[in-house]
Design a protein around this motif. Sequence first.
Motif, PDB file in Angstrom:
ATOM      1  N   GLU A 121       0.831  -1.208   0.000  1.00  0.00           N
ATOM      2  CA  GLU A 121       0.000   0.000   0.000  1.00  0.00           C
ATOM      3  C   GLU A 121       0.871   1.266   0.000  1.00  0.00           C
ATOM      4  OE1 GLU A 121      -3.816   1.701   2.462  1.00  0.00           O
ATOM      5  OE2 GLU A 121      -2.913  -0.159   3.163  1.00  0.00           O
ATOM      6  N   HIS A 122       1.980   1.165   0.682  1.00  0.00           N
ATOM      7  CA  HIS A 122       2.909   2.300   0.729  1.00  0.00           C
ATOM      8  C   HIS A 122       3.388   2.663  -0.684  1.00  0.00           C
ATOM      9  CE1 HIS A 122       5.888   4.889   2.746  1.00  0.00           C
ATOM     10  NE2 HIS A 122       6.614   4.627   1.662  1.00  0.00           N
ATOM     11  N   ARG A 123       3.819   1.641  -1.363  1.00  0.00           N
ATOM     12  CA  ARG A 123       4.309   1.840  -2.738  1.00  0.00           C
ATOM     13  C   ARG A 123       3.218   2.499  -3.598  1.00  0.00           C
ATOM     14  NH1 ARG A 123       9.235   1.842  -3.782  1.00  0.00           N
ATOM     15  NH2 ARG A 123       8.512   3.747  -4.738  1.00  0.00           N
ATOM     16  N   GLU A 124       2.008   1.946  -3.478  1.00  0.00           N
ATOM     17  CA  GLU A 124       0.887   2.446  -4.277  1.00  0.00           C
ATOM     18  C   GLU A 124       0.637   3.942  -3.971  1.00  0.00           C
ATOM     19  OE1 GLU A 124      -1.036   1.606  -6.630  1.00  0.00           O
ATOM     20  OE2 GLU A 124      -2.676   3.055  -6.381  1.00  0.00           O
ATOM     21  N   ILE A 125       0.625   4.266  -2.692  1.00  0.00           N
ATOM     22  CA  ILE A 125       0.322   5.664  -2.313  1.00  0.00           C
ATOM     23  C   ILE A 125       1.419   6.603  -2.820  1.00  0.00           C
ATOM     24  CG2 ILE A 125       0.088   7.253  -0.353  1.00  0.00           C
ATOM     25  CD1 ILE A 125      -1.193   4.961   1.236  1.00  0.00           C
ATOM     26  N   MET A 126       2.673   6.219  -2.600  1.00  0.00           N
ATOM     27  CA  MET A 126       3.745   7.143  -2.966  1.00  0.00           C
ATOM     28  C   MET A 126       3.882   7.290  -4.485  1.00  0.00           C
ATOM     29  SD  MET A 126       4.721   8.507  -0.221  1.00  0.00           S
ATOM     30  CE  MET A 126       6.071   9.502  -0.847  1.00  0.00           C
ATOM     31  N   ASP A 127       3.628   6.199  -5.225  1.00  0.00           N
ATOM     32  CA  ASP A 127       3.798   6.274  -6.679  1.00  0.00           C
ATOM     33  C   ASP A 127       2.574   6.862  -7.375  1.00  0.00           C
ATOM     34  OD1 ASP A 127       6.169   5.064  -6.203  1.00  0.00           O
ATOM     35  OD2 ASP A 127       5.626   3.097  -7.012  1.00  0.00           O
ATOM     36  N   ASN A 128       1.397   6.517  -6.867  1.00  0.00           N
ATOM     37  CA  ASN A 128       0.194   6.838  -7.644  1.00  0.00           C
ATOM     38  C   ASN A 128      -0.769   7.811  -6.981  1.00  0.00           C
ATOM     39  OD1 ASN A 128       1.048   5.124  -9.716  1.00  0.00           O
ATOM     40  ND2 ASN A 128       0.324   3.349  -8.550  1.00  0.00           N
ATOM     41  N   VAL A 129      -0.473   8.229  -5.779  1.00  0.00           N
ATOM     42  CA  VAL A 129      -1.340   9.209  -5.114  1.00  0.00           C
ATOM     43  C   VAL A 129      -0.555  10.489  -4.818  1.00  0.00           C
ATOM     44  CG1 VAL A 129      -2.721   9.692  -3.039  1.00  0.00           C
ATOM     45  CG2 VAL A 129      -2.838   7.436  -4.113  1.00  0.00           C
ATOM     46  N   TYR A 130       0.554  10.359  -4.112  1.00  0.00           N
ATOM     47  CA  TYR A 130       1.303  11.538  -3.645  1.00  0.00           C
ATOM     48  C   TYR A 130       1.529  12.609  -4.727  1.00  0.00           C
ATOM     49  CZ  TYR A 130       5.454  14.288  -2.632  1.00  0.00           C
ATOM     50  OH  TYR A 130       6.339  15.320  -2.532  1.00  0.00           O
TER      51      TYR A 130
ATOM     52  N   ILE B 295       9.128  -0.882   2.692  1.00  0.00           N
ATOM     53  CA  ILE B 295       9.002  -0.147   1.425  1.00  0.00           C
ATOM     54  C   ILE B 295       9.491  -1.090   0.330  1.00  0.00           C
ATOM     55  CG2 ILE B 295       9.569   1.910   0.074  1.00  0.00           C
ATOM     56  CD1 ILE B 295      10.213   3.397   2.582  1.00  0.00           C
ATOM     57  N   PRO B 296       8.561  -1.765  -0.321  1.00  0.00           N
ATOM     58  CA  PRO B 296       8.975  -2.720  -1.358  1.00  0.00           C
ATOM     59  C   PRO B 296       9.446  -2.002  -2.623  1.00  0.00           C
ATOM     60  CG  PRO B 296       6.605  -2.902  -0.839  1.00  0.00           C
ATOM     61  CD  PRO B 296       7.115  -1.700  -0.142  1.00  0.00           C
ATOM     62  N   PRO B 297      10.174  -2.703  -3.489  1.00  0.00           N
ATOM     63  CA  PRO B 297      10.555  -2.093  -4.773  1.00  0.00           C
ATOM     64  C   PRO B 297       9.323  -1.923  -5.657  1.00  0.00           C
ATOM     65  CG  PRO B 297      11.182  -4.417  -4.708  1.00  0.00           C
ATOM     66  CD  PRO B 297      10.631  -4.078  -3.350  1.00  0.00           C
ATOM     67  N   SER B 298       9.436  -1.071  -6.668  1.00  0.00           N
ATOM     68  CA  SER B 298       8.316  -0.943  -7.604  1.00  0.00           C
ATOM     69  C   SER B 298       8.246  -2.224  -8.446  1.00  0.00           C
ATOM     70  CB  SER B 298       8.514   0.272  -8.513  1.00  0.00           C
ATOM     71  OG  SER B 298       9.711   0.124  -9.252  1.00  0.00           O
ATOM     72  N   GLU B 299       7.061  -2.476  -9.006  1.00  0.00           N
ATOM     73  CA  GLU B 299       6.881  -3.744  -9.727  1.00  0.00           C
ATOM     74  C   GLU B 299       7.847  -3.894 -10.890  1.00  0.00           C
ATOM     75  OE1 GLU B 299       2.829  -4.627 -10.800  1.00  0.00           O
ATOM     76  OE2 GLU B 299       2.370  -4.774  -8.654  1.00  0.00           O
ATOM     77  N   ASP B 300       8.136  -2.787 -11.580  1.00  0.00           N
ATOM     78  CA  ASP B 300       9.062  -2.859 -12.720  1.00  0.00           C
ATOM     79  C   ASP B 300      10.521  -2.895 -12.265  1.00  0.00           C
ATOM     80  OD1 ASP B 300       9.553  -0.305 -11.851  1.00  0.00           O
ATOM     81  OD2 ASP B 300       8.729   0.709 -13.608  1.00  0.00           O
ATOM     82  N   GLY B 301      10.749  -2.842 -10.970  1.00  0.00           N
ATOM     83  CA  GLY B 301      12.106  -2.934 -10.445  1.00  0.00           C
ATOM     84  C   GLY B 301      12.927  -1.657 -10.589  1.00  0.00           C
ATOM     85  N   LYS B 302      12.316  -0.610 -11.134  1.00  0.00           N
ATOM     86  CA  LYS B 302      13.104   0.614 -11.363  1.00  0.00           C
ATOM     87  C   LYS B 302      13.377   1.375 -10.060  1.00  0.00           C
ATOM     88  CE  LYS B 302      11.994   1.496 -16.174  1.00  0.00           C
ATOM     89  NZ  LYS B 302      10.912   1.967 -17.012  1.00  0.00           N
ATOM     90  N   ILE B 303      12.457   1.258  -9.121  1.00  0.00           N
ATOM     91  CA  ILE B 303      12.674   1.947  -7.841  1.00  0.00           C
ATOM     92  C   ILE B 303      12.967   0.887  -6.789  1.00  0.00           C
ATOM     93  CG2 ILE B 303      11.754   3.659  -6.230  1.00  0.00           C
ATOM     94  CD1 ILE B 303       9.640   4.405  -8.267  1.00  0.00           C
ATOM     95  N   PRO B 304      14.135   0.959  -6.160  1.00  0.00           N
ATOM     96  CA  PRO B 304      14.504  -0.102  -5.212  1.00  0.00           C
ATOM     97  C   PRO B 304      13.673  -0.050  -3.947  1.00  0.00           C
ATOM     98  CG  PRO B 304      16.114   1.674  -5.158  1.00  0.00           C
ATOM     99  CD  PRO B 304      15.142   2.012  -6.257  1.00  0.00           C
ATOM    100  N   GLY B 305      13.585  -1.174  -3.267  1.00  0.00           N
ATOM    101  CA  GLY B 305      12.991  -1.205  -1.939  1.00  0.00           C
ATOM    102  C   GLY B 305      13.985  -0.655  -0.929  1.00  0.00           C
ATOM    103  N   ALA B 306      13.504  -0.486   0.312  1.00  0.00           N
ATOM    104  CA  ALA B 306      14.355   0.154   1.322  1.00  0.00           C
ATOM    105  C   ALA B 306      15.552  -0.715   1.703  1.00  0.00           C
ATOM    106  CB  ALA B 306      13.528   0.483   2.555  1.00  0.00           C
ATOM    107  N   GLY B 307      15.394  -2.045   1.631  1.00  0.00           N
ATOM    108  CA  GLY B 307      16.522  -2.915   1.959  1.00  0.00           C
ATOM    109  C   GLY B 307      17.612  -2.790   0.920  1.00  0.00           C
TER     110      GLY B 307
END
Lengths: 539, 147
Positions: A379-388, B18-30
Amino acid sequence: MQDDPVDVLIIGAGASGAAIAWSLLETRMRILCLEQGPHLEDKDFPSRDDDYELARYGEFSCDPNVRGLKQDYPINADESCITPVNFNAVGGSTINFLGHWPRMKPSDFRTHSLDGVGADWPVDYETLAPFYDMNDRNTGVSGLGGNPAYPDYTPELPPIPMGKLGQTLAKGFNEKGYHWWPSDVSILSEDHDGRQKCVNAGTCDLGCAAGAKGGTNFSYWPMLENAGVELRTGARVREIRVDKSTGFATGVLYHGPDGQVHEQRAELVVVACNGVGTPRLLLNSKSKTFPDGLANRNGLVGKNLMFHPLTGVAGVFDEPMLGHEGPMACSILSQEFYETDPSRDFVRGYGLHSGRSTTPMTYALGGYGIDNPIPWGAEHREIMDNVYPYLAGLTIVSEDLPEEHNSVTLDSDLTDSDGIPAPKITYKLGENTRKMLRHGEERAKEILLAAGAKKVLSKNDDKVWWRAGWHQMGTCRMGNDPETSVVNGWGRSHDVKNLFIVDGSIFPTAGAVNPTSTIQAMALYIGDSIKTKIETLFD
Amino acid sequence: MLNETNRPILDAILDELIPPSEDGKIPGAGALGVAEFLPTANAYAPDAAGSVRTILDAVPADFVALPRDEKVTALKRVEAAHGQAFETLVRLTYMGYYSRPDMRPHFGVGAHPIHPLGYPVARESDAMMDELTAPVRARGKVYRDAR
Ligand SMILES: Cc1cc2nc3c(=O)[nH]c(=O)nc-3n(C[C@H](O)[C@H](O)[C@H](O)COP(=O)(O)OP(=O)(O)OC[C@H]3O[C@@H](n4cnc5c(N)ncnc54)[C@H](O)[C@@H]3O)c2cc1C
Ligand code: SF4
C-alpha cells in the motif's frame, strides 16, 4: 551580576519584539532586546543540505519538545489536543513560519457586538490599517489588490505564482461560485530592498535560506542592529522584578550565555515572548506584590488560550500537481465561509487554505503538523507512486473562541535547561469549532471534486492536527476593563504601569487568519501609542 | 549492532516495509541500503537501535527464505506484538529512504538541495489572473461591515 540600566527592555526578538523596537527607534531611547536563542547564520539553514527533509524531525522541527535545544523550553501538552509549536532564535517563530499574511477583517474586532461571542477589541480595523501598511512595507509583502473579502488595499509586490495546484483549485471554487483569492504573503515575488526573491523551494519551515521570507531575522533585525538597538542572544529571562513600594517593574533577572544570572534594570519593560512564553514568564514572576504572577491580579494571565484548530482534505487528480514547487503554505485562500451566517449551526467561520503538498518524507510520515505515518508494504508503494504526486488539498483553518478553561499554567515538575518552570497547556476543542470543521470538510470535498479530483481523501474522524499550535493567542487579553483583561487598549498592563505586552497573547479573539501581520501591526500601534503618550505614559 | 547474520534479515524486513516498484526501477528500502541509516538515527527516535534489535529478535529465524506473503504475515504479527518498536522502525525506514536525494526524482521532486536553486515557476499572466478572478470580482464585496 548587574548590567547598565536601559530605557526600554524588550524580551523576545521575534515578530512582535522586532516591530516595537523599530517603532521606538525614533525616540532615541536606549533599547535592549534579550533573546534566549541564537542569531542563526547562513550555514544553519538545512535546506542547503542533500538530506534537508531530515531536519524537520530534528533540530528544525517546529515542536520544541522534539528539537530539545538548550534555548528551547519544553511544553507539557498532555492535556491538549493541539501542541504549541515555535522557534526560539533572533526572528522567533518567523524563522520557521510559512509567510502566509492575511489581515484580520473588520468583523474580527467586534465579535461580541456582532455575534454575541468573544469580546470586542479596544481597537478596530480602521485604526489598525495604517499600521498594517507600515508593517507590510518593512516586511515585503506580495499579493493581488482588489480582494473583495477586504476593505481596499494593495500589497506592494505582485503575487507569487499560484502554480498548477492553485490554478486547479481556483477553478473548483469558481465552479461552486465561492470566493477565493491569491494568498497575501510576506514572501518576495521580486528582488526587493536588497533581498532576493523567492525561488519556490517549498521548504519555508526550514528557515528560508534565500532570505525571501519576511522573518524578522531578514526584515527588521538588520535595520534595528544598524540603528544601534542592542541585541543580547543566549539571554533567557527568568523573572521580571517589581519595586514593592511603587508597583513598577524595575527590570529582569536573566540567565546569560556565561551561565550566570544577571540583573538588567530598565525604565520600561516590553514582553514579546509569544502566546505561551509570555504568560509563562509572568506566572514565573511571583513576588509579595504579585503572589500569583505579575500583572495577574484578576487571575486572567494564561487564560483564554486560542489556537486556530485545523484539519485537511486532499483530492487526487489525473495529473501531477507539482505541489512541492512554491512556498509551502501559500497559494490561494478562500474566505467564503469566514463570516457568521445564521443559517449555519455555528457562529463565526473559517478559511479554506490551499497549502501546497509537502515533500516525500513528510508526506510518508503523515504530513506537516501530523504524526501518523502512512501504511507500510504494498500500500505504501501504491500511495507514494500513484497518489502523492497527484494531490492537491485544502486546509480548514477555524476561528477559536476564547474559553477560560483553555489555558497556560506552570508545570509542577518540568523545567527548561536553566531550571525555570515550563508551561503546561490545558486545551479542549469547543463545540462551535467542531461544527465549523465538519462544515469545512464537507465544503472542501465538494470544491475538490468540482476542481476535477477523481477521488477525495479525508480522515472522517474528529481529530485536528496535533502540531497545529503555531498561532498562540489570548492568554493576556487586552481590554478597557481591568477586571476582565490583562492589558489596556494600548498594551499596557492594568496592574504595572511600565509593563507592556505586544505579542498575540493580547488578542481578545483570534479571527480565522494567520495572526502575524496583525500581531506586528498591533506592536507598531502600541509603539505609536507609547510615543504619543510619552509625557503621561505611567499615569 | 548489525553483523553478517542479521543484516540480510534487516534488509529483507526493510524491503517489505518499502517494497521495490513492480518494474524494479525503484529499489525497496533494503536494497537501497537504508539499514546503514538506522544505527545513526538516534537523533530522530530515542531508542532507534533498541527498536531495530527488538524487531530483529521477533521475526522468524528463516525470515529471509519465506515467500513474500508469509513475510508480510510475519511482520503483521510482529507489529501487533511490538507496536512501539515496529512504529519506530517504520518511521526511521521512511526517513532513511526519502532522505536519499536519488529517491526524490521518482516522486517528481528534485534531487538537488532545495536552496539555492529551488524550482522555476512562472507567475500567472495578467490575462490568466483576470480571467480566473473575474467571477470572484463580479460577486463583489464578501466581508461584513463592523461599524
Ligand atoms: C511552523 C510555523 C508556521 C507558521 N506559519 C505562519 C504563517 O504562515 N503566517 C502567520 O501569520 N503566522 C505563522 N506562524 C506564527 C508566527 O510565527 C507567530 O505568530 C509569530 O512569530 C509570533 O510572534 P511573537 O513575537 O509573538 O513570538 P515569536 O516570533 O515566537 O518570538 C518570541 C521570541 O521570544 C523569545 N523568548 C521567549 N521566552 C523568552 C524568555 N523567557 N527570555 C528570552 N527570550 C524569550 C523566543 O526565543 C522567541 O525568539 C507560524 C508559526 C510556526 C511555528
Ligand atoms: S519557497 Fe520561497 S519563501 Fe519559502 S523558503 Fe524557499 S525561497 Fe524562501
